[in-house]
Design a protein around this motif. Structure first.
Motif, mmCIF file in Angstrom:
data_model
loop_
_atom_site.group_PDB
_atom_site.id
_atom_site.type_symbol
_atom_site.label_atom_id
_atom_site.label_comp_id
_atom_site.label_asym_id
_atom_site.label_seq_id
_atom_site.Cartn_x
_atom_site.Cartn_y
_atom_site.Cartn_z
ATOM 1 N N ILE A 129 5.977 5.089 -16.908
ATOM 2 C CA ILE A 129 6.264 6.225 -16.026
ATOM 3 C C ILE A 129 7.736 6.651 -16.123
ATOM 4 O O ILE A 129 8.029 7.850 -16.313
ATOM 5 C CB ILE A 129 5.878 5.909 -14.562
ATOM 6 N N ALA A 133 9.243 10.233 -17.479
ATOM 7 C CA ALA A 133 10.184 11.002 -16.660
ATOM 8 C C ALA A 133 11.438 11.348 -17.465
ATOM 9 O O ALA A 133 11.949 12.476 -17.386
ATOM 10 C CB ALA A 133 10.561 10.213 -15.406
ATOM 11 N N THR A 136 10.555 14.060 -20.135
ATOM 12 C CA THR A 136 10.307 15.359 -19.497
ATOM 13 C C THR A 136 11.601 15.954 -18.953
ATOM 14 O O THR A 136 11.837 17.170 -19.068
ATOM 15 C CB THR A 136 9.272 15.212 -18.360
ATOM 16 N N SER A 280 12.006 17.054 -10.135
ATOM 17 C CA SER A 280 10.646 16.510 -9.995
ATOM 18 C C SER A 280 10.522 15.163 -10.701
ATOM 19 O O SER A 280 9.904 14.231 -10.177
ATOM 20 C CB SER A 280 9.627 17.497 -10.582
ATOM 21 N N MET A 281 11.117 15.050 -11.884
ATOM 22 C CA MET A 281 11.078 13.785 -12.622
ATOM 23 C C MET A 281 11.900 12.700 -11.909
ATOM 24 O O MET A 281 11.529 11.524 -11.907
ATOM 25 C CB MET A 281 11.586 13.980 -14.051
ATOM 26 N N LEU A 284 9.662 11.590 -9.132
ATOM 27 C CA LEU A 284 8.594 10.747 -9.677
ATOM 28 C C LEU A 284 9.102 9.336 -9.934
ATOM 29 O O LEU A 284 8.468 8.337 -9.548
ATOM 30 C CB LEU A 284 8.066 11.359 -10.977
ATOM 31 N N ASN A 285 10.278 9.247 -10.566
ATOM 32 C CA ASN A 285 10.863 7.947 -10.877
ATOM 33 C C ASN A 285 11.220 7.184 -9.603
ATOM 34 O O ASN A 285 11.014 5.971 -9.494
ATOM 35 C CB ASN A 285 12.109 8.149 -11.748
ATOM 36 N N ILE A 287 9.810 7.520 -6.519
ATOM 37 C CA ILE A 287 8.578 7.068 -5.849
ATOM 38 C C ILE A 287 7.958 5.886 -6.594
ATOM 39 O O ILE A 287 7.527 4.899 -5.983
ATOM 40 C CB ILE A 287 7.562 8.228 -5.744
ATOM 41 N N TYR A 288 7.947 5.977 -7.915
ATOM 42 C CA TYR A 288 7.349 4.908 -8.733
ATOM 43 C C TYR A 288 8.104 3.588 -8.544
ATOM 44 O O TYR A 288 7.491 2.537 -8.309
ATOM 45 C CB TYR A 288 7.381 5.317 -10.208
#
Length: 301
Positions: A129, A133, A136, A280-281, A284-285, A287-288
């Motif tokens: 993930i 990220a 992207t 956004s990336m 994402l990182n 939250i992950y």
């Protein structure tokens, strides 16, 4: 009155840091037509003096212990200082030539590069993930850089991107130094001193005479930079990166507002799209990593 949690204090400190970094960029730009190396000198020498005063105060209270550098830390202090200086120079070059929010978001590629360089410096493994990220976010940054055959237009964005890469390497070194228990004030002191010394050859041979207002603007930039550095240090002292790092992207909001208010700047559609992808990336990182930590914590219990 209920006491604030460490995480809340960390969030407040990191947003404060983002505000001061954005304000620093405004003062750098307001200083006008002065070469970026000269601007960087003032930014760093003020931070050096503030860190020096802090270290001397610590030494007075705690003796020589406050000045000790842990074994194995010197090489990472030097790497952080030299390559971190490249990050500062790249950022200042971009600030003078790009929309403020563009320069800020390119500098905010640093956390993604920090992950990459941590693999090299600390042998950390990268999960799928975060890797997605990073790739992207890199593609999103190209919407801001807008590569073209017109090198004069692409160069400022490319230099700003390299500045973010340098800052990312510096963050990875700081991470390593934190493991080695190197005092934060020592890190700030040596980095600020090194960056200032790297500017001296230019200052001797090509110094641009400055007006009183330009001098005041650059001193204000240095004060803002020092406030931002100490705020972000306090943030990570109170809470881990997985809980607060995403709030550092509030700098983009501050930079966009300040760029519009002070310079009438408004990013184009491609840049806004790039901002959205990178943030956004980062989310994402964030939250992950938080979920991974919670899972590991629950397993241990």
């Amino acid at each position: 009155m209920k006491r604030l949690s460490n995480t809340t204090i960390g969030i407040i400190c990191i947003i404060t840091s983002a505000f001061f970094f954005a304000l620093m960029a405004v003062f750098v730009r307001l200083a006008g037509d002065i070469f970026f190396m000269q601007k960087a000198f003032f930014r760093n020498i003020v931070a050096f003096l503030i860190a020096l005063i802090g270290i001397l105060s610590d030494a007075k209270l705690h003796g020589k212990q406050a000045l000790l550098i842990p074994k194995g830390a010197v090489i990472f202090l030097l790497l952080r200082s030299f390559i971190g200086s490249i990050g500062v120079f790249g950022n200042f070059y971009a600030i003078d030539r790009l929309v403020l929010s563009d320069a800020s978001i390119l500098n905010k590629m640093a956390p993604f590069f920090a992950i990459v360089f941590s693999i090299v410096l600390m042998k950390e493994k990268i999960r799928p993930i975060p890797l997605i990220a990073i790739i992207t976010a890199f593609l999103g940054s190209m919407l801001i850089v807008k590569p073209s055959f017109d090198f004069s237009k692409t160069l400022p964005s490319f230099v700003g991107f390299l500045g973010g890469m340098g800052a990312g390497f510096a963050y990875a070194c700081v991470r390593k130094l934190s493991y080695l228990k190197c005092p934060a004030k020592i890190v700030v002191l040596i980095f600020s001193l090194t960056s200032s010394l790297l500017c001296v050859p230019y200052m001797i041979t090509n110094f641009n005479p400055m007006t009183v207002s330009q001098t005041i603007f650059l001193c204000c930039a240095g004060i803002c930079a020092a406030a931002a550095q100490f705020s972000i240090t306090a943030a990570y002292f109170h809470a881990p990166a997985r809980e607060i790092s995403i709030y550092d992207y509030s700098q983009i909001i501050f930079s966009t507002i300040m760029g519009l208010v002070f310079f009438g700047q408004l990013p184009d559609v491609l840049s806004f799209t790039g901002y959205l992808i990178i943030i956004s990336m980062a989310a994402l990182n964030f939250i992950y990593n938080k979920k991974i930590h919670e899972k590991q914590h629950s397993t241990m219990n």
